[in-house]
Write a protein that holds these residues in place. Structure first.
Motif, PDB file in Angstrom:
ATOM      1  N   LEU A  44       0.815  -1.215   0.000  1.00 50.21           N
ATOM      2  CA  LEU A  44       0.000   0.000   0.000  1.00 50.21           C
ATOM      3  C   LEU A  44       0.848   1.264   0.000  1.00 50.21           C
ATOM      4  O   LEU A  44       0.540   2.222  -0.700  1.00 50.21           O
ATOM      5  N   VAL A  45       1.908   1.282   0.788  1.00 47.64           N
ATOM      6  CA  VAL A  45       2.648   2.536   0.920  1.00 47.64           C
ATOM      7  C   VAL A  45       3.938   2.570   0.091  1.00 47.64           C
ATOM      8  O   VAL A  45       4.603   3.605   0.047  1.00 47.64           O
ATOM      9  N   ALA A  46       4.275   1.474  -0.553  1.00 47.64           N
ATOM     10  CA  ALA A  46       5.529   1.460  -1.303  1.00 47.64           C
ATOM     11  C   ALA A  46       5.498   2.514  -2.412  1.00 47.64           C
ATOM     12  O   ALA A  46       4.458   2.732  -3.037  1.00 47.64           O
ATOM     13  N   GLY A  47       6.620   3.138  -2.606  1.00 47.24           N
ATOM     14  CA  GLY A  47       6.683   4.228  -3.577  1.00 47.24           C
ATOM     15  C   GLY A  47       6.451   3.768  -5.005  1.00 47.24           C
ATOM     16  O   GLY A  47       5.891   4.497  -5.819  1.00 47.24           O
ATOM     17  N   ASP A  48       6.862   2.540  -5.307  1.00 47.71           N
ATOM     18  CA  ASP A  48       6.807   2.121  -6.705  1.00 47.71           C
ATOM     19  C   ASP A  48       5.536   1.360  -7.039  1.00 47.71           C
ATOM     20  O   ASP A  48       5.407   0.801  -8.117  1.00 47.71           O
ATOM     21  N   THR A  49       4.562   1.314  -6.091  1.00 45.05           N
ATOM     22  CA  THR A  49       3.315   0.598  -6.393  1.00 45.05           C
ATOM     23  C   THR A  49       2.451   1.439  -7.320  1.00 45.05           C
ATOM     24  O   THR A  49       2.316   2.645  -7.132  1.00 45.05           O
ATOM     25  N   MET A  50       1.870   0.771  -8.298  1.00 46.85           N
ATOM     26  CA  MET A  50       0.970   1.469  -9.223  1.00 46.85           C
ATOM     27  C   MET A  50      -0.273   1.952  -8.474  1.00 46.85           C
ATOM     28  O   MET A  50      -0.702   1.330  -7.519  1.00 46.85           O
ATOM     29  N   ASP A  51      -0.855   3.024  -8.987  1.00 48.28           N
ATOM     30  CA  ASP A  51      -2.017   3.593  -8.313  1.00 48.28           C
ATOM     31  C   ASP A  51      -3.149   2.584  -8.152  1.00 48.28           C
ATOM     32  O   ASP A  51      -3.755   2.464  -7.101  1.00 48.28           O
ATOM     33  N   SER A  52      -3.437   1.862  -9.235  1.00 45.83           N
ATOM     34  CA  SER A  52      -4.587   0.952  -9.160  1.00 45.83           C
ATOM     35  C   SER A  52      -4.334  -0.139  -8.118  1.00 45.83           C
ATOM     36  O   SER A  52      -5.252  -0.567  -7.432  1.00 45.83           O
ATOM     37  N   ALA A  94      -5.157  -2.402  -2.656  1.00 46.76           N
ATOM     38  CA  ALA A  94      -4.497  -2.763  -1.403  1.00 46.76           C
ATOM     39  C   ALA A  94      -5.191  -2.086  -0.222  1.00 46.76           C
ATOM     40  O   ALA A  94      -5.365  -2.681   0.838  1.00 46.76           O
ATOM     41  N   ALA A  95      -5.602  -0.826  -0.418  1.00 43.45           N
ATOM     42  CA  ALA A  95      -6.237  -0.101   0.683  1.00 43.45           C
ATOM     43  C   ALA A  95      -7.510  -0.808   1.121  1.00 43.45           C
ATOM     44  O   ALA A  95      -7.755  -1.031   2.310  1.00 43.45           O
ATOM     45  N   LEU A  96      -8.343  -1.199   0.137  1.00 40.63           N
ATOM     46  CA  LEU A  96      -9.609  -1.818   0.508  1.00 40.63           C
ATOM     47  C   LEU A  96      -9.422  -3.245   0.985  1.00 40.63           C
ATOM     48  O   LEU A  96     -10.190  -3.737   1.802  1.00 40.63           O
ATOM     49  N   CYS A  97      -8.385  -3.874   0.479  1.00 42.94           N
ATOM     50  CA  CYS A  97      -8.063  -5.209   0.947  1.00 42.94           C
ATOM     51  C   CYS A  97      -7.678  -5.154   2.420  1.00 42.94           C
ATOM     52  O   CYS A  97      -8.145  -5.939   3.236  1.00 42.94           O
ATOM     53  N   LEU A  98      -6.866  -4.192   2.757  1.00 41.74           N
ATOM     54  CA  LEU A  98      -6.421  -4.044   4.141  1.00 41.74           C
ATOM     55  C   LEU A  98      -7.611  -3.733   5.050  1.00 41.74           C
ATOM     56  O   LEU A  98      -7.703  -4.223   6.172  1.00 41.74           O
ATOM     57  N   LEU A  99      -8.525  -2.926   4.518  1.00 40.63           N
ATOM     58  CA  LEU A  99      -9.718  -2.589   5.298  1.00 40.63           C
ATOM     59  C   LEU A  99     -10.479  -3.855   5.664  1.00 40.63           C
ATOM     60  O   LEU A  99     -10.902  -4.052   6.803  1.00 40.63           O
ATOM     61  N   ARG A 100     -10.632  -4.718   4.670  1.00 38.45           N
ATOM     62  CA  ARG A 100     -11.371  -5.945   4.927  1.00 38.45           C
ATOM     63  C   ARG A 100     -10.666  -6.801   5.981  1.00 38.45           C
ATOM     64  O   ARG A 100     -11.280  -7.292   6.921  1.00 38.45           O
TER      65      ARG A 100
END
Lengths: 965, 139
Positions: A155-163, A168-174
């Motif tokens: 989620l926070v890695a600099g080189d992760t694509m936006d999509s 990842a954000a919603l996955c983590l939420l779940r």
């Protein structure tokens, strides 16, 4: 671009779908589906290895069949195979199938996890997204264990694509929602919060859902999000509609994101930092201003999007409840919407205004819209809108407009939708009581209610009017006169007859001076209704008649005549017959003095919370009804339920009891699990009603004795089957029956039942040998302090037989009463001679404090409120321990129910956790207890937390329970 | 949050269903039928939000097709209402008219809503993966 012509379209699937669509009947559809299922099954089983495309096609068909509502029990393996395909569409169908259909089949989960692991490390963003979606959709514990530590990094890695970040954000939420213990945000917190600053709006949109959830749980750690959210909001609000390009929806910049930002801010109080606050107020003002500007588009989508933000902003303003200027502006804005031609807006405006009405700053402003709201109640074509209008009228009601509002609601009731009548009746009844300046108005209102909507007037409502009339002597004469008049209508509701019978029976004398309502006229009027009424009402009327004999000796002969006739004295209904016989006897043998004493006027009822309010709260859930003053008014003395013998500890607990009364709340508003004792032969129900509160503990399974009280079902523990032998005391914490002890000679079975602070235990001594036991004696002793002030009566009802024949079983009954809380267990000593040898056994009797639990249902809101109230350190006991038994949900639930508490659903935000609530009944006091059990499946550990109003109870329960799981 | 999304026709046939909170299969059919009945019984001039059990329904009607979502209390009704329209517009943009192609509709939905939360609202970004896919297939 018709879909079927797309390069990857599956022709077979399209044909199948169109076949299904063309089916003329359900039978034809099922036939077609079964044919297809057979076909797919044979393909999957066939010798020929299927290529990816065919697999995808068949899995897709299965998915479609599932969607039509048919269970699918195969194809999982093929779907898992698709996951490892390199073709996006194949992989995607595989993941889709698993997301929609997977059950926690551990065999498969491992394979799925493997595929996910590969995709997550593939660095192919579309594959990563699919894998993340899948984790988010399934969200199982195993997946959380495998990936919870990986996802924050992605989620926070600099080189992760936006999509990928979005997914990842919603996955983590779940994962956070299902297994919060595994998602450790610590080091990531600040970087996650800073996603609010991400230049990509999609990332912000996704991240904000995560941040909102995390902030709700850990407000302090995520505090910094407030200023970031404000500045983000301010940038959106002040931007021109062209600035945000693709995130502009019908000329409204980023409406969904704005709503979510405003929603996030509602997790916090107003910002303390003056600059941040200033900026936020400016935003809110801009939003309010924009509502007044001419629309940039005539499309309804434009105004909807704009108003979505506006309503969210108003929610925030109401949440802060500190800016009078903004509150009044919000109110005016909503006022405009009240007359808007869009039904949706009128609905939402009514809904928002309802919360606005409870703010001291805007209450008056809301009141100015009363005419519009009344008009809405009368003219809206949609019942859900009318319902909101009724809610709002209720919320804006105060002393100044009560009469108008109650009158309007009453007149609306005549034509109201059936679905909302009962609630309306409750609301009218509450408002009438709350704002009654003169009680004759109150009586008029309630009688009108019964006249207009008698079927919807619940017991609580007419009980309440009787309580009030009894307690206020200035209204008694008026009530008698009014009810007398109401009864003269040719057809009147049975509830009216009940109220009439009760009130005339008590206060008929106050109007007897008028020849038009002479005693005999009153009696004849009541009796003219008698034959049309149900049994309970007739029973009530009989009691009223005997009261008449006392009030008006001149009616004695007539009434005796009525009681004597066959249809009464030989009535097939036992209750009616008994009353007729007893009343007849009472009236003929008792002297006037005795009669006057027995049939004396009812004493005032103790002041308590209106059971009506409790009922409404239960109907709507707490928070939905805001009538704070009424509650406060009735809370005097800290007693809501009027339970006379409660200790101070119970005051707080009774607050939560009050909002969840037993379904058959009685006139006394008291929840009495023990049925009332049988009517004393000399007294009618009118008297018993009073006595029943004075002596509620008479434990007799008597016939319920009156027309006013409906019996609460006795809360007995369901008898469970004898389970495997085990000597451990602990085995009996969560169950009441079983084998307590067994050796080669003797088996001791136990059966026990508890009600309130009383218990009864049956001990069965079985001789397993073929030889007689001689000199068989048992003694029960309470070691140490237990005897003197803890467990009081623990005596055998009769001594056991001194001889137990071979193969025979004898029984012993023990009565138990809990005086105060205790922690030791009583001892049972058994001595007998077996073939000349003296046998001596000592056992602990499984009487533990939790046996005296009574379950308490409560809502999430009540639970947490109570939880907070019990926050003194000594009130809490906590233990973290390793699981000794299966962690299976059903087993845990059964244990927690066996404990005697109520297992509350939907309270703990984490569905894995269990929360329970109950009251321990001792003779001297009641001890409220709340319990929370948090399992951690991975570590095979539990965390158990108890909070009780008495510290010793917390400790003891914690000790006991730690052995159970 | 959004609890489920349904696309149902007037005959009550489910065209698309997606649950974001687990609902047993046996209860789905009943829930769907119930929800459709609830929406069908309402006239055009009635409001698009209905209290339903312990949550709220937000629905839109497109000719014979109903798009219905169940939302929890803390959702902004209007924003969900427009989200539905946005979704339908995306479908419209991709398919020439509403046309059923199960996997692709699901891809689109997954791009827009995940776990009951809005994740992307920008139409071209929603369609990006599909467009890429079609290019691959055509090429």
């Amino acid at each position: 671009m018709p879909a079927v012509s797309k390069g990857d379209g599956m022709r077979g699937l399209a044909v199948f779908i169109s076949d299904i669509r063309n089916c003329k009947s359900k039978e034809a559809e099922i036939k077609r589906i079964n044919k297809e299922l057979a076909n797919i099954r044979s393909k999957f089983k066939g010798d020929k290895a299927l290529d990816g495309y065919s697999k995808k096609k068949y899995v897709c068909k299965l998915l479609f069949i599932f969607l039509l509502g048919h269970d699918i029990d195969f194809g999982h393996m093929e779907a898992v195979n698709l996951l490892s395909s390199n073709k996006y569409t194949e992989k995607q169908i595989g993941y889709l199938f698993i997301s929609v259909l997977v059950n926690s089949n551990s065999e498969l989960i491992r394979l799925i996890n493997n595929a996910i692991k590969n995709d997550l490390s593939s660095r192919n963003p579309t594959f990563m997204c699919l894998a993340l979606h899948c984790i988010a959709n399934v969200g199982s514990r195993e997946m959380a264990e495998a990936f919870a530590s990986e996802i924050p990094r992605i989620l926070v890695a600099g080189d992760t694509m936006d999509s990928v970040k979005q997914s990842a954000a919603l996955c983590l939420l779940r994962l956070y929602k299902t297994s919060p213990d595994l998602v450790l945000m610590g080091e990531w917190t600040s970087r996650v919060v800073h996603l609010l600053n991400d230049q990509h709006m999609g990332v912000v949109t996704a991240a904000i859902s995560l941040i909102t959830c995390l902030s709700q749980k850990n407000p302090d750690e995520f505090k910094t999000c407030v200023s970031l959210a404000v500045s983000r909001l301010s940038r959106i609000v002040s931007s021109a509609s062209t600035d945000l390009q693709d995130y502009t929806y019908y000329f409204v910049p980023a409406p969904w994101l704005s709503c979510k930002l405003l929603r996030l801010l509602q997790c916090y109080p107003p910002p303390e930092d003056g600059a941040v606050k200033g900026r936020l107020v400016e935003c809110l003002e801009t939003i309010l201003n924009k509502a007044q500007e001419p629309p940039k588009s005539k499309k309804v989508q434009h105004s909807n999007a704009k108003n979505a933000i506006l309503f969210e902003a108003i929610s925030l303003i109401i949440h802060y409840d500190s800016e009078p200027n903004l509150l009044v502006r919000a109110c005016n804005q909503l006022g405009q919407f009240l007359q808007h031609r869009e039904t949706n807006l009128r609905y939402l405006a009514l809904e928002s205004m309802c919360t606005l009405a409870s703010s001291e700053f805007s209450h008056e402003a809301v009141k100015t819209h009363i005419e519009t709201v009344i008009n809405a109640l009368k003219t809206e074509r949609d019942v859900s809108v009318r319902q909101r209008a009724a809610d709002l009228l209720y919320a804006m009601c105060d002393r100044s407009n009560a009469k108008q509002i109650v009158a309007e609601m009453l007149s609306y009731l005549e034509t109201a939708d059936y679905s909302i009548r009962e609630e309306m009746v409750l609301k009218v009844a509450i408002l009438a009581e709350k704002y009654a300046v003169d009680y004759s108005w109150y009586v008029d209102t309630i009688l009108n209610l019964i006249r207009i909507a008698g079927d919807y007037v619940s017991e609580e409502v007419w009980y309440r009017v009787i309580q009030i009339v009894i307690n206020r002597d200035d209204v008694q004469g008026y009530a008698a006169k009014t009810v007398f008049e109401a009864l003269q209508a040719p057809a009147c509701h049975e509830n009216m007859v009940k109220v009439g019978g009760y009130i005339l029976g008590e206060f008929g004398n106050l109007i007897a001076g008028d020849p038009r309502s002479s005693p005999l006229v009153q009696f004849n009027l009541l009796h003219s209704k008698f034959h049309l009424c149900s049994v309970p009402t007739r029973a009530l009327l009989l009691s009223a008649y005997i009261k008449f004999i006392n009030l008006f000796p001149e009616t004695k002969a007539t009434i005796q005549e009525v009681l004597r006739c066959d249809s009464q004295i030989r009535n097939s209904d036992v209750e009616l017959q008994q009353r007729a016989v007893e009343y007849l006897k009472l009236s003929s043998i008792a002297s006037t003095d005795v009669l006057a004493t027995v049939l004396e006027e009812m004493p005032p009822f103790p002041e308590r919370e209106s059971s009506i309010l409790a009922k409404l709260k239960k109907k709507k859930g707490p928070g939905a009804v805001s009538v704070p003053d009424l509650e406060d008014g009735k809370r005097e003395g800290g007693e809501l339920n009027g339970g006379g013998e409660r200790g101070p500890d119970s005051a707080a607990m009774s607050a939560s009891n009050a909002s969840t009364p037993s379904p058959s709340a009685d006139l006394l508003g008291m929840r009495s699990a023990a049925p009332m004792s049988a009517a004393p032969t000399s007294a009618g129900s009118l008297l018993v009603d009073v006595f029943s509160e004075a002596g509620p503990a008479a434990p007799s399974a008597a016939v319920n004795d009156d027309g006013f009280l409906s019996s609460a079902p006795p809360s007995e523990d369901p008898a469970t089957l004898l389970s495997e032998a085990d000597e451990l005391l602990n085995k009996f914490v969560c169950k009441n029956n079983g084998v307590l002890f067994e050796n080669q000679l003797l088996q001791i079975g136990i059966k026990s039942e508890y009600r309130q602070n009383l218990g009864r235990m049956y001990l069965f001594y079985g001789n397993k040998t073929s030889v007689q036991f001689a000199s068989f004696t048992t003694t029960v002793s309470c070691p140490g302090e237990l005897q003197s002030h803890i467990l009081s009566i623990l005596r055998a009802t009769k001594p056991v037989e001194p001889v137990v024949e071979g193969g025979a079983q004898i029984q012993q009954v023990l009565n138990i009463e809990c005086l105060t809380d205790f922690s030791e267990a009583p001892l049972l000593n058994i001595k007998f001679r077996y073939g000349g040898a003296l046998q001596n056994l000592s056992l602990k009797l499984p009487v533990t404090i939790n046996k005296f639990f009574q379950p308490t249902e409560m809502t999430s809101h009540d639970f947490f409120q109570r939880w907070k109230q019990l926050s003194q350190p000594q009130q809490e006991a906590q233990k973290i321990f390793k699981a000794n038994h299966s962690m299976d949900t059903e087993v845990l639930k059964a244990k927690l129910l066996g404990l005697g508490t109520a297992l509350l659903d939907d309270v703990d935000p984490n569905p894995e956790n269990y929360v329970c609530a109950g009251v321990i009944q001792t003779k001297g006091q009641q001890v409220g207890c709340l319990l929370r059990l948090e399992p951690n499946g991975q570590a095979q550990m539990y965390r158990l937390t108890l909070r009780c109003s008495k510290d010793s109870v917390s400790l003891r329960l914690c000790e006991l329970l730690a052995q159970q799981f | 949050m959004i609890r489920f999304m349904l696309m149902v026709n007037r005959q009550g046939q489910t065209r698309l269903s997606r649950y974001y909170q687990p609902v047993e299969l046996s209860r789905r059919a009943q829930l769907e039928a119930d929800v459709v009945r609830c929406c069908l019984s309402r006239r055009k001039d009635q409001c698009s939000f209905v209290d339903y059990k312990d949550f709220k329904l937000v629905y839109r009607q497109y000719a014979a097709l109903y798009v219905v979502v169940g939302v929890t209390d803390n959702e902004n009704e209007l924003s969900v209402y427009e989200l539905l329209h946005n979704f339908v517009e995306v479908l419209d943009k991709y398919f020439s008219r509403i046309m059923f192609n199960l996997d692709r509709v699901h891809i689109i939905l997954d791009e827009m809503i995940q776990n009951g939360h809005v994740v992307e609202t920008n139409k071209s970004r929603v369609l990006a993966p599909l467009t890429a896919l079609d290019k691959m297939a055509d090429g």
